[in-house]
Design an enzyme around this catalytic site. Sequence first.
Site, mmCIF file in Angstrom:
data_model
loop_
_atom_site.group_PDB
_atom_site.id
_atom_site.type_symbol
_atom_site.label_atom_id
_atom_site.label_comp_id
_atom_site.label_asym_id
_atom_site.label_seq_id
_atom_site.Cartn_x
_atom_site.Cartn_y
_atom_site.Cartn_z
ATOM 1 N N GLY A 131 7.162 -5.882 -15.440
ATOM 2 C CA GLY A 131 7.446 -7.207 -15.909
ATOM 3 C C GLY A 131 8.759 -7.474 -15.720
ATOM 4 N N GLU A 366 8.496 -15.203 -20.511
ATOM 5 C CA GLU A 366 9.495 -15.490 -19.261
ATOM 6 C C GLU A 366 10.949 -15.056 -19.704
ATOM 7 O OE1 GLU A 366 9.303 -19.691 -18.288
ATOM 8 O OE2 GLU A 366 7.194 -19.581 -19.167
HETATM 9 C C1 FAD Z 1 0.831 -13.954 -24.161
HETATM 10 C C2 FAD Z 1 1.615 -13.801 -22.796
HETATM 11 C C3 FAD Z 1 1.781 -14.625 -21.943
HETATM 12 C C4 FAD Z 1 2.480 -14.094 -20.577
HETATM 13 N N1 FAD Z 1 2.100 -15.365 -19.607
HETATM 14 C C5 FAD Z 1 2.729 -14.766 -18.434
HETATM 15 C C6 FAD Z 1 2.340 -15.710 -17.309
HETATM 16 O O1 FAD Z 1 1.803 -16.580 -17.176
HETATM 17 N N2 FAD Z 1 2.720 -15.011 -15.848
HETATM 18 C C7 FAD Z 1 3.552 -14.053 -15.785
HETATM 19 O O2 FAD Z 1 3.633 -13.612 -14.798
HETATM 20 N N3 FAD Z 1 3.864 -13.441 -16.845
HETATM 21 C C8 FAD Z 1 3.492 -13.612 -18.096
HETATM 22 N N4 FAD Z 1 3.829 -12.876 -19.173
HETATM 23 C C9 FAD Z 1 4.363 -11.548 -18.954
HETATM 24 C C10 FAD Z 1 5.873 -11.512 -19.727
HETATM 25 O O3 FAD Z 1 6.666 -12.412 -18.842
HETATM 26 C C11 FAD Z 1 6.224 -10.088 -19.838
HETATM 27 O O4 FAD Z 1 5.680 -9.631 -20.824
HETATM 28 C C12 FAD Z 1 7.993 -9.918 -19.805
HETATM 29 O O5 FAD Z 1 8.652 -10.629 -18.853
HETATM 30 C C13 FAD Z 1 8.346 -8.504 -20.213
HETATM 31 O O6 FAD Z 1 7.669 -7.690 -19.458
HETATM 32 P P1 FAD Z 1 6.997 -6.458 -19.665
HETATM 33 O O7 FAD Z 1 5.789 -6.649 -20.878
HETATM 34 O O8 FAD Z 1 6.411 -5.633 -18.474
HETATM 35 O O9 FAD Z 1 8.121 -5.488 -20.360
HETATM 36 P P2 FAD Z 1 9.085 -4.303 -19.878
HETATM 37 O O10 FAD Z 1 9.666 -4.943 -18.637
HETATM 38 O O11 FAD Z 1 8.247 -3.083 -19.573
HETATM 39 O O12 FAD Z 1 10.212 -4.439 -20.961
HETATM 40 C C14 FAD Z 1 9.791 -3.374 -21.900
HETATM 41 C C15 FAD Z 1 11.202 -3.354 -22.846
HETATM 42 O O13 FAD Z 1 12.153 -2.824 -22.051
HETATM 43 C C16 FAD Z 1 13.428 -3.570 -21.949
HETATM 44 N N5 FAD Z 1 14.054 -3.375 -20.502
HETATM 45 C C17 FAD Z 1 13.273 -3.602 -19.602
HETATM 46 N N6 FAD Z 1 14.201 -3.327 -18.548
HETATM 47 C C18 FAD Z 1 15.573 -3.256 -19.110
HETATM 48 C C19 FAD Z 1 16.959 -3.000 -18.810
HETATM 49 N N7 FAD Z 1 17.240 -3.069 -17.626
HETATM 50 N N8 FAD Z 1 17.878 -2.935 -19.845
HETATM 51 C C20 FAD Z 1 17.522 -3.090 -21.167
HETATM 52 N N9 FAD Z 1 16.400 -3.341 -21.623
HETATM 53 C C21 FAD Z 1 15.372 -3.326 -20.578
HETATM 54 C C22 FAD Z 1 12.502 -4.973 -22.244
HETATM 55 O O14 FAD Z 1 13.654 -6.032 -22.561
HETATM 56 C C23 FAD Z 1 11.511 -4.821 -23.194
HETATM 57 O O15 FAD Z 1 12.145 -4.635 -24.499
HETATM 58 C C24 FAD Z 1 3.168 -12.937 -20.316
HETATM 59 C C25 FAD Z 1 3.283 -12.211 -21.369
HETATM 60 C C26 FAD Z 1 2.425 -12.392 -22.503
HETATM 61 C C27 FAD Z 1 2.534 -11.254 -23.561
#
Ligand code: FAD
Length: 382
Positions: A131, A366
Amino acid sequence: MDFRLSEEHQALRDSVRDFAREVVAPVIAEHYEQHTFPYEIIRQMGKMGLFGLPFGEEYGGMGGDYFALCLALEELARVDSSVAITLEAAVSLGAMPIYRFGTDEQKARWLPKLLSGEALAGFGLTEPGTGSDAGGTETRAVLDGDEWVINGSKAFITNSGTDITALVTVTAVTGIRPDGSKELSTIIVPSGTPGFTVAPGYSKVGWTASDTHELTFDDCRVPAGNLLGERGRGFAQFLRILDEGRIAIAALAVGLAQGCVDESVKYAGQRHAFGRPIGNYQAIQFKVADMEMKAHTARLAYYDAAARMLAGEPFKRQAAIAKLHASTIAVDNAREATQIHGGYGFMNEYPVARFWRDSKILEIGEGTSEVQRMIIARDLGM
Ligand SMILES: Cc1cc2nc3c(=O)[nH]c(=O)nc-3n(C[C@H](O)[C@H](O)[C@H](O)COP(=O)(O)OP(=O)(O)OC[C@H]3O[C@@H](n4cnc5c(N)ncnc54)[C@H](O)[C@@H]3O)c2cc1C
């Protein structure tokens, strides 16, 4: 320095405020409880022109600006965030990539129905395995003759599975560059394309009247002409889209934070404890004063980011600051509003319960709060 709204912006804000109170508020709790998509509300928002707000009139847009969209989002989220995120994702993530990067043919085909709200589009960036690290995209698209063949999956995609969803734009690896890095491109996949499967909606903590699905692409073929913009520009495209989107999410967060103030002032005037309305106690007044301070300062942060964007100035840092601050204070205000409501704050029939459940995602979607801090630090040269 003038943060006062123009007459047009004020009129828009007031009409969306009335709409949210008179049309959304009476029915949204039922949708939220039943996890149903509010088609009738979306239809009326379409008639009001909200889906076309920041777009030119040549494709049926309202000829307004991105700030107008933000004002509408704030007013909707003041009452309900599922409706607000549906509009935000439809405009900022759905139609905007086509408007900014599409060919004349793609614009003519898709924008009129997206800008009227008759159809919705999703933006498929996030994947089950990646993500924040969007460069880790694993979905692949291979050019086979005059078709792209797409394989992979996307997670959490908003507006991707409604009855009126027309398409999703999908980021995919379309090659490997000479330096070994991935070449990312964006491709339009119309709903119903064979090999494109939409999973049943997620069971979510909040935003339960909005539409979110996992998507899979299994040898999904679309015409080569569905490439959005230039091949290999996918990374740059979504960075631009997400920079803007952060201002919109900040506006949505401010709306939720302000809704918490509205509900708390109302409740504190009605609820009695120890012989007086709880609003007479300074401890409650100070909580509400702090909530108002936070909503106000977060609003100024998104106004500032939007003003820079519209002036054509750099706005990446200010958008990240606005999103980080507004989402943080939205969570704070939702927690305090729930506290002011006591046990009733834990009951879904009260709007603040919805606000509490809807606030947490603002620190995640986002770009998480950690990602916003990374953007700010990087922009400071660190
Ligand atoms: C209801 C909902 C609607 C959404 N709608 C869309 C959409 O329309 N289109 C789309 O593309 N996405 C969508 N998303 C996805 C959303 O943008 C992602 O969930 C978000 O960007 C985080 O990615 P992830 O869930 O993979 O978390 P991860 O990237 O796996 O992160 C997990 C944790 O690790 C932390 N982390 C990661 N890397 C680092 C780093 N380098 N340093 C410190 N901390 C770090 C993060 O901040 C987080 O706390 C949606 C999500 C939800 C829940």
